[in-house]
Enzyme design. Structure first.
Site, short mmCIF file in Angstrom:
data_model
loop_
_atom_site.label_atom_id
_atom_site.label_comp_id
_atom_site.label_asym_id
_atom_site.label_seq_id
_atom_site.Cartn_x
_atom_site.Cartn_y
_atom_site.Cartn_z
N ARG A 105 -20.48 -2.08 -4.95
CA ARG A 105 -19.83 -0.90 -4.38
C ARG A 105 -18.33 -1.10 -4.48
O ARG A 105 -17.79 -2.04 -3.91
CB ARG A 105 -20.22 -0.68 -2.91
CG ARG A 105 -21.71 -0.43 -2.70
CD ARG A 105 -22.11 0.92 -3.22
NE ARG A 105 -23.50 1.21 -2.96
CZ ARG A 105 -24.42 1.32 -3.91
NH1 ARG A 105 -24.10 1.16 -5.17
NH2 ARG A 105 -25.66 1.58 -3.60
N GLU B 61 12.17 10.34 1.07
CA GLU B 61 13.03 10.50 -0.11
C GLU B 61 12.26 10.75 -1.40
O GLU B 61 12.82 11.28 -2.36
CB GLU B 61 13.97 9.31 -0.26
CG GLU B 61 13.31 8.00 -0.63
CD GLU B 61 14.33 6.88 -0.81
OE1 GLU B 61 14.10 6.06 -1.70
OE2 GLU B 61 15.32 6.84 -0.07
#
Length: 182
Positions: free
Chosen positions: A39, A141
């Site tokens: 997984r 930013e």
């Protein structure tokens, strides 16, 4: 209902990638039938999102370019939980302020959703907000966001037509609409 015959048991776990936002794991699991499988999944800190509703029936949405899908999307304001244990409602307040400049007098939980259960443990906590006061947008930013006001009824139609396809936004818009229709 007994789900014991569905449970997988982790045998081992390996860190594949550790990024700023995402951490990829590769686990070996024991399946209910006794076989083993792999997984691969993404560890995510979780997030909060908010549907800001103005008194005139408009909601505030954000337009931004989303690199993974290669297009500009229309979404509800949202962002990740920044620190372990952060209160999701405080995250929603922060993201509302950062992305739109608005603050909310009232904010309430609409739901929490597991975004993509097949490959991540991410949960997004979705809130409604009213009593909005405008302020100055102050994005990160590296975020470039335009705010737009859309009538809630139009946003619902946009979800139904697939124009708003972001899952958290579709869920939030539909739930807010349903909650005010009662």
């Amino acid at each position: 209902m007994n789900d014991e015959n569905l449970i997988e048991k982790k045998l081992s776990s390996e860190n594949i990638f550790d990024g700023v936002l995402l951490h990829v794991k590769k686990d070996r699991v024991l399946l209910p039938n006794g076989h083993e499988a792999t997984r691969e999944w993404i560890v995510h800190p979780g997030a909060s999102a908010v549907v800001p509703l103005l008194p005139d029936g408009n909601i505030i949405l954000v337009r931004q370019f989303r690199y993974p899908v290669g297009r500009v999307t229309l979404e509800i304001p949202a962002g990740k939980l920044d620190v372990a244990g952060e209160d999701p409602i405080e995250c929603a307040r922060r993201e509302l302020s950062e992305e739109t400049g608005y603050s909310a007098e009232k904010i309430w939980r609409l739901t929490s959703i597991a975004t993509t259960v097949g490959f991540t443990n991410e949960w997004i906590h979705i809130y409604g907000a009213t009593g909005l006061t405008v302020g100055a947008q102050h994005t990160d930013e590296d975020e470039f966001i335009n705010c737009v006001k859309v009538p809630l009824a139009s946003a619902v139609s946009m979800v139904e037509r697939g124009e708003i396809f972001d899952a958290k936004s579709a869920v939030g818009i539909m739930l807010l609409n349903g909650s005010i229709q009662k």
